[in-house]
Scaffold this motif. Structure first.
Motif, PDB file in Angstrom:
ATOM      1  N   ALA A  33     -10.952  -0.601  66.191  1.00 36.89           N
ATOM      2  CA  ALA A  33      -9.589  -0.390  66.687  1.00 36.89           C
ATOM      3  C   ALA A  33      -9.512  -0.524  68.206  1.00 36.89           C
ATOM      4  O   ALA A  33      -8.444  -0.837  68.740  1.00 36.89           O
ATOM      5  CB  ALA A  33      -9.078   0.976  66.237  1.00 36.89           C
ATOM      6  N   TYR A  46      -5.010   4.912  70.409  1.00 33.68           N
ATOM      7  CA  TYR A  46      -5.295   5.806  69.279  1.00 33.68           C
ATOM      8  C   TYR A  46      -6.804   5.880  69.028  1.00 33.68           C
ATOM      9  O   TYR A  46      -7.336   6.943  68.728  1.00 33.68           O
ATOM     10  CB  TYR A  46      -4.568   5.343  68.018  1.00 33.68           C
ATOM     11  N   ALA A  47      -7.463   4.740  69.143  1.00 33.40           N
ATOM     12  CA  ALA A  47      -8.916   4.702  68.972  1.00 33.40           C
ATOM     13  C   ALA A  47      -9.600   5.543  70.038  1.00 33.40           C
ATOM     14  O   ALA A  47     -10.543   6.286  69.747  1.00 33.40           O
ATOM     15  CB  ALA A  47      -9.421   3.264  69.024  1.00 33.40           C
ATOM     16  N   GLU A  79      -2.798  -2.759  70.481  1.00 33.01           N
ATOM     17  CA  GLU A  79      -1.875  -1.870  69.774  1.00 33.01           C
ATOM     18  C   GLU A  79      -2.548  -0.578  69.295  1.00 33.01           C
ATOM     19  O   GLU A  79      -1.900   0.459  69.226  1.00 33.01           O
ATOM     20  CB  GLU A  79      -1.248  -2.580  68.561  1.00 33.01           C
ATOM     21  N   THR A  80      -3.809  -0.670  68.929  1.00 33.61           N
ATOM     22  CA  THR A  80      -4.496   0.504  68.382  1.00 33.61           C
ATOM     23  C   THR A  80      -5.461   1.148  69.370  1.00 33.61           C
ATOM     24  O   THR A  80      -5.998   2.223  69.093  1.00 33.61           O
ATOM     25  CB  THR A  80      -5.272   0.114  67.106  1.00 33.61           C
ATOM     26  N   ARG A  81      -5.673   0.505  70.500  1.00 35.36           N
ATOM     27  CA  ARG A  81      -6.667   0.985  71.480  1.00 35.36           C
ATOM     28  C   ARG A  81      -6.454   2.429  71.919  1.00 35.36           C
ATOM     29  O   ARG A  81      -7.406   3.221  71.920  1.00 35.36           O
ATOM     30  CB  ARG A  81      -6.697   0.038  72.670  1.00 35.36           C
ATOM     31  N   ALA A  84     -12.848   3.349  64.552  1.00 33.70           N
ATOM     32  CA  ALA A  84     -12.440   3.499  65.952  1.00 33.70           C
ATOM     33  C   ALA A  84     -13.031   2.380  66.817  1.00 33.70           C
ATOM     34  O   ALA A  84     -12.355   1.861  67.712  1.00 33.70           O
ATOM     35  CB  ALA A  84     -12.871   4.868  66.481  1.00 33.70           C
TER      36      ALA A  84
END
Length: 115
Positions: free
Chosen positions: A54, A63-64, A59-61, A51
């Motif tokens: 990420a 979700y992290a 793009e993943t922030r 996390a």
């Protein structure tokens, strides 16, 4: 990249790494009613590291951030467990253990800024 995002990332990568560096301390504070505490510790450490990294990518922030919030809510069980006895407190003064609980909600708020 915002400086606070980088700081948050470093915090979680470091905290997750500590699960592997000092596993016995972490396993000791996981409530005994939870199964496979060693595995849970390693899993939690890996999730924190993942996390943390990420957070660095747009793009993943989000979700992290959701993963971090979920993790912080789950970890409240551990924080309350540490308040149960001096042995579980691992030498941390009681006032710090108590102060850590509102700090957990501050960390949740901070992570929520990146959803």
């Amino acid at each position: 990249m915002k400086w606070d995002l980088l700081v948050m990332s470093i915090i979680y990568v470091f905290a997750g790494s500590m699960h592997f560096i000092k596993p016995r301390a972490y396993v000791k504070i996981i409530p005994k009613f939870l199964p496979k505490r060693r595995t849970l510790n390693l899993f939690a450490g890996a999730v924190e590291i993942m996390a943390g990294f990420a957070l660095l990518f747009p793009e993943t922030r989000p979700y992290a951030a959701i993963l971090i919030i979920t993790m912080l809510v789950v970890f409240l069980v551990v924080h309350f467990n540490m308040l149960r006895s001096k042995e579980l407190a691992l030498g941390v003064p009681r006032w710090i253990l108590i102060l850590r609980i509102p700090l957990q909600f501050l960390l949740i708020w901070w992570a929520s800024l990146y959803i």
